[in-house]
Motif scaffolding. Structure first.
Motif, mmCIF file in Angstrom:
data_model
loop_
_atom_site.group_PDB
_atom_site.id
_atom_site.type_symbol
_atom_site.label_atom_id
_atom_site.label_comp_id
_atom_site.label_asym_id
_atom_site.label_seq_id
_atom_site.Cartn_x
_atom_site.Cartn_y
_atom_site.Cartn_z
ATOM 1 N N ALA A 1 0.862 -1.179 0.000
ATOM 2 C CA ALA A 1 0.000 0.000 0.000
ATOM 3 C C ALA A 1 0.901 1.232 0.000
ATOM 4 C CB ALA A 1 -0.884 -0.014 1.232
ATOM 5 N N HIS A 2 0.390 2.358 -0.536
ATOM 6 C CA HIS A 2 1.230 3.550 -0.700
ATOM 7 C C HIS A 2 1.780 4.061 0.617
ATOM 8 C CE1 HIS A 2 -1.928 6.323 0.764
ATOM 9 N NE2 HIS A 2 -2.739 5.392 0.286
ATOM 10 N N TYR A 3 1.032 3.789 1.742
ATOM 11 C CA TYR A 3 1.459 4.341 3.023
ATOM 12 C C TYR A 3 2.409 3.423 3.776
ATOM 13 C CZ TYR A 3 -2.428 1.268 4.114
ATOM 14 O OH TYR A 3 -3.269 0.193 4.165
ATOM 15 N N ALA A 4 2.572 2.177 3.312
ATOM 16 C CA ALA A 4 3.329 1.190 4.085
ATOM 17 C C ALA A 4 4.826 1.467 4.024
ATOM 18 C CB ALA A 4 3.032 -0.203 3.574
ATOM 19 N N ALA A 5 5.491 1.274 5.149
ATOM 20 C CA ALA A 5 6.926 1.510 5.226
ATOM 21 C C ALA A 5 7.689 0.269 4.777
ATOM 22 C CB ALA A 5 7.315 1.884 6.651
ATOM 23 N N ASP A 6 7.230 -0.923 5.209
ATOM 24 C CA ASP A 6 7.908 -2.174 4.862
ATOM 25 C C ASP A 6 6.888 -3.282 5.099
ATOM 26 O OD1 ASP A 6 9.821 -3.969 4.092
ATOM 27 O OD2 ASP A 6 11.052 -3.802 5.902
ATOM 28 N N CYS A 7 7.056 -4.386 4.426
ATOM 29 C CA CYS A 7 6.104 -5.481 4.595
ATOM 30 C C CYS A 7 6.774 -6.808 4.269
ATOM 31 C CB CYS A 7 4.904 -5.259 3.674
ATOM 32 S SG CYS A 7 3.592 -6.456 3.918
ATOM 33 N N TRP A 8 6.662 -7.758 5.183
ATOM 34 C CA TRP A 8 7.213 -9.099 4.976
ATOM 35 C C TRP A 8 6.098 -10.130 5.153
ATOM 36 C CZ3 TRP A 8 12.391 -10.410 3.981
ATOM 37 C CH2 TRP A 8 13.306 -9.336 4.006
ATOM 38 N N ASP A 9 6.029 -11.077 4.233
ATOM 39 C CA ASP A 9 5.091 -12.180 4.386
ATOM 40 C C ASP A 9 5.823 -13.403 4.903
ATOM 41 O OD1 ASP A 9 2.971 -10.763 3.402
ATOM 42 O OD2 ASP A 9 3.076 -11.602 1.372
ATOM 43 N N CYS A 10 5.221 -14.102 5.880
ATOM 44 C CA CYS A 10 5.725 -15.422 6.216
ATOM 45 C C CYS A 10 5.008 -16.389 5.287
ATOM 46 C CB CYS A 10 5.426 -15.753 7.680
ATOM 47 S SG CYS A 10 5.896 -17.446 8.102
ATOM 48 N N GLU A 11 5.779 -17.039 4.408
ATOM 49 C CA GLU A 11 5.196 -17.954 3.428
ATOM 50 C C GLU A 11 5.523 -19.392 3.801
ATOM 51 O OE1 GLU A 11 5.190 -15.264 -0.625
ATOM 52 O OE2 GLU A 11 6.895 -16.592 -0.298
ATOM 53 N N LEU A 12 4.548 -20.259 3.622
ATOM 54 C CA LEU A 12 4.767 -21.686 3.866
ATOM 55 C C LEU A 12 4.655 -22.422 2.538
ATOM 56 C CD1 LEU A 12 2.638 -22.141 7.135
ATOM 57 C CD2 LEU A 12 5.095 -21.652 6.929
ATOM 58 N N LEU A 13 5.546 -23.394 2.351
ATOM 59 C CA LEU A 13 5.544 -24.167 1.108
ATOM 60 C C LEU A 13 4.595 -25.354 1.261
ATOM 61 C CD1 LEU A 13 6.833 -24.542 -1.727
ATOM 62 C CD2 LEU A 13 8.492 -26.068 -0.625
ATOM 63 N N SER A 14 3.673 -25.482 0.309
ATOM 64 C CA SER A 14 2.834 -26.668 0.251
ATOM 65 C C SER A 14 2.818 -27.132 -1.195
ATOM 66 C CB SER A 14 1.416 -26.345 0.729
ATOM 67 O OG SER A 14 0.739 -25.575 -0.242
ATOM 68 N N SER A 15 2.038 -28.147 -1.489
ATOM 69 C CA SER A 15 1.997 -28.647 -2.862
ATOM 70 C C SER A 15 1.381 -27.618 -3.811
ATOM 71 C CB SER A 15 1.211 -29.959 -2.912
ATOM 72 O OG SER A 15 -0.130 -29.735 -2.533
ATOM 73 N N TYR A 16 0.820 -26.526 -3.261
ATOM 74 C CA TYR A 16 0.307 -25.434 -4.089
ATOM 75 C C TYR A 16 1.380 -24.365 -4.329
ATOM 76 C CZ TYR A 16 -4.417 -27.274 -3.405
ATOM 77 O OH TYR A 16 -5.538 -28.072 -3.394
ATOM 78 N N GLY A 17 2.583 -24.571 -3.791
ATOM 79 C CA GLY A 17 3.645 -23.574 -3.918
ATOM 80 C C GLY A 17 3.785 -22.784 -2.625
ATOM 81 N N TRP A 18 4.547 -21.673 -2.709
ATOM 82 C CA TRP A 18 4.727 -20.818 -1.532
ATOM 83 C C TRP A 18 3.476 -19.970 -1.347
ATOM 84 C CZ3 TRP A 18 8.526 -21.304 1.909
ATOM 85 C CH2 TRP A 18 9.712 -21.943 1.515
ATOM 86 N N VAL A 19 2.871 -20.051 -0.175
ATOM 87 C CA VAL A 19 1.622 -19.340 0.064
ATOM 88 C C VAL A 19 1.773 -18.414 1.276
ATOM 89 C CG1 VAL A 19 -0.801 -19.609 0.738
ATOM 90 C CG2 VAL A 19 0.211 -21.176 -0.932
ATOM 91 N N GLU A 20 1.332 -17.179 1.133
ATOM 92 C CA GLU A 20 1.352 -16.220 2.243
ATOM 93 C C GLU A 20 0.440 -16.729 3.355
ATOM 94 O OE1 GLU A 20 -0.561 -12.491 1.446
ATOM 95 O OE2 GLU A 20 -0.548 -11.973 3.566
#
Lengths: 654, 654
Positions: B363-382
Motif C-alpha cells: 500500500a502507498h502508506y506502508a513503510a515495509d512489509c514481509w510475508d511469512c510464506e509456507l511451502l505446500s503442494s500449491y507452492g509458496w503461500v502467504e
C-alpha cells in the motif's frame, strides 16, 4: 427492578455502579463508537475476551473432551434453500409496527407491553398504591406523589383486562396483537401517532454468495443446521453406531428490530450447541445415567407454573426421570451436566433453575424442553435451552434434498412377515391403460395393507375402483385380468430410521453477563471497594505481582517471578506504581485477579514472598516454588485456597 | 505441480492420496453437501476442529499471554461508513468478466492466466519439449504425445510476449487486462464465447442492520478496523502509555468470485491479527529486541527478487535490522516471534520463508512489509502478513468522524518557540468585512509562517491581498487598520500524535492446511501406511488405548487408564476392535495420535503397560503413573520422547 436481587454478599445490587465498573475496566462497549455506535453489537475488551476464552475452554473440556463428542465447525453463511427447508425463512420472525409519520419501526410485543405497563403504573399512582421500586427511596416517593396528580385511574374491569393481556402476550399471533392495538388504542409512546398493523419481519441477515445474484444466503440463526447436514459424515466417523453427539462452538446472528438489555439480547452472539443423535426406539436411555441419578436439581415444572407457582423443587434427576417429570435419561443426564458446567465456571447456584417449557412454548414436534435459567438484575433469563427436537430437522432436509439422513442398521434377527401385494399384468394392463400405466402403478403402491386386503376379496366379485389422483378422472376401474392382489412372504434384514435429536444449546454471551453479575460484590467496610470474585480457573488474569514500594532493588525478583509464571503459562500483571499496596490490591480486586504476590524487603533477604487471596484478603508466606505450585494447583481446579498449608502472614496494609 | 515438493520423509508428495486420507478421516468437507455444496465454504470435522482449537490456544499463549497484548473481540457486522472510510468500499475488489451468452462470471486474472498457460503448454507440446509434470509418468507421456498432434506452435515473439505477460499479470489494472483480452483474443475456455470487458466487483458480503433499510452493512474483510476504532479504549486501558498491542482472533469474509485451491482461498476464514501501536518518533525500537538479536531467519529480500532470485538468505535479525534490510526492531521482533510460533505448532522449518514485498505490492502508506510464506503442494503461500500500516487507518477514521484517535502526551520539557500571528481588529474589520469576517479569519489561520512573515513586512508598505477561497471573489484586500501581523512567544507542554501501527496478520486456515501437508508421510515398508506426525501439543487426540485382544478381563484396566487420563484432561480414544494390534496402531497413526498405551496379559499381573510413540513406533514399559506423567510432560512441551527414561519394550506386533 420489581424483584429482590442481591449480590453474593447479600447486598442490594446497584446496577449503575456495576455498569460503571465494567465500563471503567473495559469489559465491553458498543461497537463502532467513533461512528456513533451500532445497537445490539458489542466489542469485548481484554477482561471479557479472556473470560470468554476461559469459559469456552472449560466447555470444550467438560463436554467435547469428557463426553467424547465430535466437534464441528460449520459455515456461518448459509444458502437460502437450507433455511427454507428448516422453516427459518417462514417462521424466524418478529412482528413490527411502523409509525407512518416518522418511519420508526417498533417491535409489536414491546410496544404493547410498554404502553399497557405505563397505563397500569399510572392507575396505581392514581389509586395511591405503593409502587415497589419506590418503596425505600424518599426521592422516588416524592416523584411518585407528583406523578399521582397526572395519573389516570382505570376501571376495575379494564385493569383486570390489561393484567390478563400482559400475562398472555407471549402466546399472541400477529393478528391478535393487531386487534389489541385497535381495541386499546395503542400508539407510539414517543410521538402519540397511530401505528400501522403488525407485519412479520424475518430476523435473519440476508446476503448474496458470489456475484451472479443466483445464490441468496443468510447468516445462520443457529449452528444446528450445519450439524444436521453433516450427519452422514458424523455417522461414518462413529462407524455407523448410535448414539453419538456432535458439538459446535460458533457465532450466530439475529437481526433484532430494537435490541435492548445490553449483552442479553444482541445481533451477533456466540453459541455452543450439542446435537445428541439417538435411536427413537432406544427409550433415549443414557449409558452414564446411573452415575448422576442421585444428583439434585432445582426443577420448575410445567405443572407448578400452570398453578401460578415459580418456586423450583429440589429433586434428584433419578426421581425426575422415574416419575416422567423429565422425559428421558438422556435429557436428564444433560440437565445434570449443564448444572455441573455452571458450577465449574462459578455461577451462583442460588441463581440457577431449570424451567420446563409450557406446552404452547414448545415447537409442535418437541417431546420435552427445559431451559437452564440464570437470575440476574434483569430477572430470570434463559441461558441454555435443552430440547428434544425429535426427527424434525433431519426429516425436512432429507425430504427437500432426497439425500438419505437415515441410519441403516442390520436387524439382530431377520424379520419375517406377510403382506398383500398388487401386481399389474404388464401385457393386458399396458394395452388397456396405455400412458396411464405408470400413474396407476404409483397409485397401487400407495394403497394401505387394509385396502389391498379388501380389494383382494372384492376383485373376485367384479371390477374394483382405485383412486388415481394423477389421472384426470381421478380414478380408474380395474378388472381381474389387469391386476392381481395376493398375500406374499417377506423377510427384512435391515432397519432404516431417522434418529431423534436432543439439543442442549448454550448462549455464551448471556452466561458471561450473568456470571459477571454473580461474582460482583463490595467490601463491607467500604462501598467503593468492588470485588469481582471470578474463580481462579476463569479469571482473566491469574496473578498480580506487587513490589512493596517503588524501589529498583525489587526489580530482579519481580522479573524472576514473572519468568517463573511464564514458564507455567500463568497470566500475570505487575503493578509497581507509587500508591500504597492496599490501594493497588483494591484496584485489582475489581478486575478479578484471584492471587497477589508481594515482593518485600524480606524477599530481598531470601525469605520468600507473600501470597494473597482476593476474596478473603488472607495472606500466607512461602518460597517461590511453594507459591507458584499452590497457584498452579488452584488454577487447575485441583485444590482450593483452604488446601494451601503455608504459614499465615499478617499484613499491616489492608 | 511444476516444482519439487516432498514429504517430511523425503518422498514425492501424492496429493491425491493425501486428500483421500483427509476425506476418510473427516478432517473437512464442503459445506451443505446434501444441497450440492457451496464453493469456498468448508466444514471442519472433529480432527481439524480440534487442531484449530489447539493452534489457536498456542497462539493465545504465545502472543496474547506472553507478550501481554490486549485481546479484543470485535463485531463481524460492520456499518457501511466504517468500510467506506477505510477504503474497502472503493478498493477491496477483483475484476471479473461475464460470458454474455451463459451469464457465467470469470475472475479476469484467472481467465487470462488459464488461457495463456494453456497456449504455452500447447506450444511446448508442438515443439516436442518436455512438460515437467509428465516427466516420470509413462501414462502421462502417452497422453502428451497424443496432445502434441493437436498442439499449436507459437511464434517465438508471441511466446516471449506471453511469458512476460504471465510474470507481470499481478501488476495489471482492470484496463490493462481488458486490453490483453482484446489483443490476444482471450475467450471463455469452456464455451469459446467472447467475454465482456472487466468490471470491478467488490468482495465484501453486503447486508442490512435492522428493518428500516437505513443501515447498510458488510461482513468485515479483516478484524483490524474494529481494533482501530477501539483505540481510545485501549489507550485508557494502558494508562495512556505507548507502545501497546491489541490482538483479535475472529472470522472475516471475502466473497471470492471463483474460489479455488481448497482451504487456501475460502469465503469465510479465521484470522488472528495483532495491531501494535507505536510512537512514530520512537524509531520503532522494541524493548525485547536484544533477546532475539542472534536468531537467524530465512529472508528473501526485495533486492534478490528483483534480480530474479528466489532463494532466501539465513541472516540474524540483528544484522537484518542493522543493515536496514528489515525496517525496524519491532517489525524484526515480530518476524522472530512468528517463526517461533510456527516451530511450536510443528511447521517444517525447511518449508518456511519470509518474503519482502516488492515496492508495487505494498500500500502507498506502508513503510515495509514481509510475508511469512509456507511451502505446500500449491507452492509458496502467504500465511502471515507482517506490515507497517503507518498512521493510515487511524487518520482516515479520525478525519471521517472528528473523534480523536490521537495520543496526548506531556512533553518532558515545555517547548518554547516564536511564531507570527495575524490578528483582525474586531471593530474596524467587522465593519469593513461584515458577513465575510469569519471567512477571512479562517483564511488567515491557514496561512503558513513564511507567508505571515512576508505579510508582516508588506502591510507596512500598503494594502496586502489574501486568498479567501470561501468568498466569491476568492480573495480580499486588507489594510493595516483591519489586520496586524506580529511575532509572539509560545510555550507548548503537550504533544499530540497519531500512532503508527505494525500489523502481523495470520490466516489460521492456511496455516492449518500447510501444517497438515507438512506432517504427512508414509512408512517406508508400506505405501498405504500413512502417518500424520502432529506434535503432541497440537494433536487432536493425545492417546490411543489398545487392549492386546478382545478379552473382557482387560476392560477394568482400560477404564482405569481412561479415568486417569480424564483427570489430567488428556483426550484419548479406545480401539478394542478384533483386528491385530499392528493394524489398530496403523489406522490411528494416520489420525495423528502421538501416543499409544497397550494393555496386555502382563498388565493383568500388575506389571505395567507399554507406551508407544507414533513416529518411531518405539515402545517402553512403565507403571500407569510413569506413563501418564511422561505423556503429560510431552503434551505440555516440557520434554521430548528422547527424554523418556523407561525401559525399552520389544514388540512382536509391528
Amino acid at each position: 427492578m420489581s424483584f429482590d436481587y442481591k449480590t453474593r454478599a447479600g447486598q442490594e445490587f446497584d446496577r449503575t455502579a456495576f455498569e460503571s465498573l465494567l465500563k471503567q475496566k473495559k469489559f465491553f462497549w458498543q461497537s463502532f463508537e467513533p461512528y456513533g455506535g451500532t445497537k445490539g453489537l458489542f466489542d469485548y475488551g481484554p477482561p471479557l475476551e479472556t473470560l470468554e476464552a476461559e469459559v469456552v475452554n472449560i466447555w470444550r473440556d467438560h463436554f467435547i473432551r469428557h463426553e467424547k463428542m465430535m466437534s464441528l465447525k460449520c459455515s456461518m453463511l448459509t444458502p437460502y434453500e437450507v433455511l427454507k427447508a428448516s422453516g427459518h425463512v417462514d417462521k424466524f420472525a418478529d412482528f413490527m409496527c411502523k409509525d407512518p409519520k416518522t418511519g420508526e419501526i417498533l417491535r409489536t410485543d414491546h410496544l404493547i407491553k410498554d404502553v399497557i405497563e405505563a397505563r397500569l403504573k399510572s392507575d396505581k399512582e392514581a389509586r395511591g398504591e405503593k409502587i415497589e421500586e419506590a418503596e425505600e427511596d424518599p426521592k422516588k416517593k416524592k416523584k411518585q406523589s407528583k406523578a399521582a396528580k397526572t395519573a389516570v385511574k382505570l376501571d376495575d374491569a379494564v385493569r383486570q383486562d390489561y393484567e390478563h393481556l400482559l400475562a398472555t402476550l407471549d402466546d399472541c399471533s400477529g393478528e391478535d396483537m393487531g386487534a389489541i392495538i385497535k381495541k386499546h388504542d395503542i400508539r407510539n409512546p414517543t410521538t402519540n401517532n397511530e401505528v400501522e398493523p403488525p407485519v412479520a419481519v424475518n430476523l435473519m441477515f440476508q446476503t448474496q454468495i458470489g456475484a451472479t445474484g443466483k445464490e441468496p444466503a443468510f447468516l445462520r440463526p443457529e449452528t444446528a443446521q450445519g450439524q444436521f447436514l453433516s450427519f452422514q459424515k458424523l455417522l461414518e466417523y462413529s462407524d455407523g453406531q448410535l448414539p453419538f453427539a456432535s458439538a459446535a462452538i460458533g457465532h450466530s446472528f439475529r437481526n433484532e428490530l430494537s435490541p435492548r438489555s445490553g449483552l442479553l439480547r444482541v445481533r451477533e452472539f456466540l453459541m455452543a450447541e450439542i446435537e445428541h443423535f439417538v435411536d427413537p426406539e432406544s427409550g433415549k436411555k443414557h449409558s452414564k445415567f446411573a452415575s448422576v441419578r442421585e444428583i439434585k436439581l432445582p426443577l420448575l415444572s410445567r405443572h407448578v407454573q400452570t398453578g401460578g407457582g415459580s418456586t423450583p423443587t429440589e429433586i434428584s434427576i433419578g426421581e425426575a426421570v422415574d416419575t416422567k417429570l423429565v422425559d428421558n435419561e438422556t435429557l436428564g443426564y444433560f440437565l445434570v451436566r449443564i448444572m455441573q458446567f455452571m458450577q465449574r465456571i462459578g455461577i451462583d447456584m442460588e441463581k440457577l433453575r431449570f424451567r420446563q417449557h409450557m406446552q404452547n412454548e414448545m415447537a409442535h414436534y418437541a417431546a420435552d424442553c427445559w431451559d437452564c435459567e440464570l437470575l440476574s438484575s434483569y430477572g430470570w433469563v434463559e441461558c441454555v435451552g435443552c430440547a428434544d427436537r425429535s426427527a424434525y430437522d433431519l426429516s425436512v432436509h432429507m425430504k427437500r434434498t432426497g439425500v438419505s439422513l437415515q441410519v441403516r442398521e442390520a436387524l439382530p434377527e431377520p424379520r419375517r412377515f406377510e403382506e398383500f401385494e398388487a401386481t399389474l399384468d404388464k401385457k393386458t394392463a399396458g394395452k388397456a391403460l396405455k400412458k396411464d400405466l405408470g400413474k396407476v402403478a404409483n397409485a397401487l403402491e400407495q394403497l394401505t395393507q387394509d385396502v389391498r386386503e379388501k380389494l383382494c376379496i372384492d376383485i373376485e366379485k367384479g371390477p374394483v375402483e382405485v383412486a388415481v389422483p394423477e389421472m384426470e378422472a381421478g380414478k380408474v376401474e380395474l378388472t381381474k385380468d389387469l391386476v392381481s392382489f395376493a398375500k406374499v412372504q417377506r423377510t427384512e434384514t435391515m432397519r432404516e430410521y431417522i434418529p431423534n435429536v436432543i439439543e442442549p444449546s448454550f448462549g455464551i454471551g448471556r452466561i458471561l453477563y450473568s456470571l459477571m453479575e454473580h461474582v460482583y460484590w463490595t467490601r463491607e467496610q467500604d462501598q467503593a471497594r468492588a470485588v469481582m470474585s471470578f474463580n481462579s480457573r476463569v479469571a482473566p488474569i491469574k496473578v498480580l505481582i506487587v513490589p512493596l514500594q517503588k524501589d529498583k532493588r525489587f526489580d530482579p525478583l519481580v522479573q524472576e517471578i514473572g519468568d517463573r509464571l511464564d514458564e507455567e503459562s500463568l497470566s500475570f500483571k505487575v503493578d509497581q506504581s507509587g500508591v500504597s499496596i492496599g490501594r493497588r490490591y483494591s484496584r485489582n480486586d475489581d478486575a478479578g485477579i484471584p492471587f497477589g504476590i508481594t515482593v518485600d524487603y524480606e524477599s530481598l533477604e531470601g525469605k520468600g514472598f507473600t501470597l494473597r487471596e482476593r476474596d478473603s484478603t488472607k495472606q500466607v508466606r512461602g518460597s517461590m516454588d511453594e507459591i507458584v505450585n499452590a497457584i498452579l494447583s488452584m488454577v487447575k481446579g485441583k485444590t482450593q485456597w483452604t488446601d494451601v498449608k503455608l504459614p499465615l502472614f499478617e499484613s499491616k496494609d489492608e
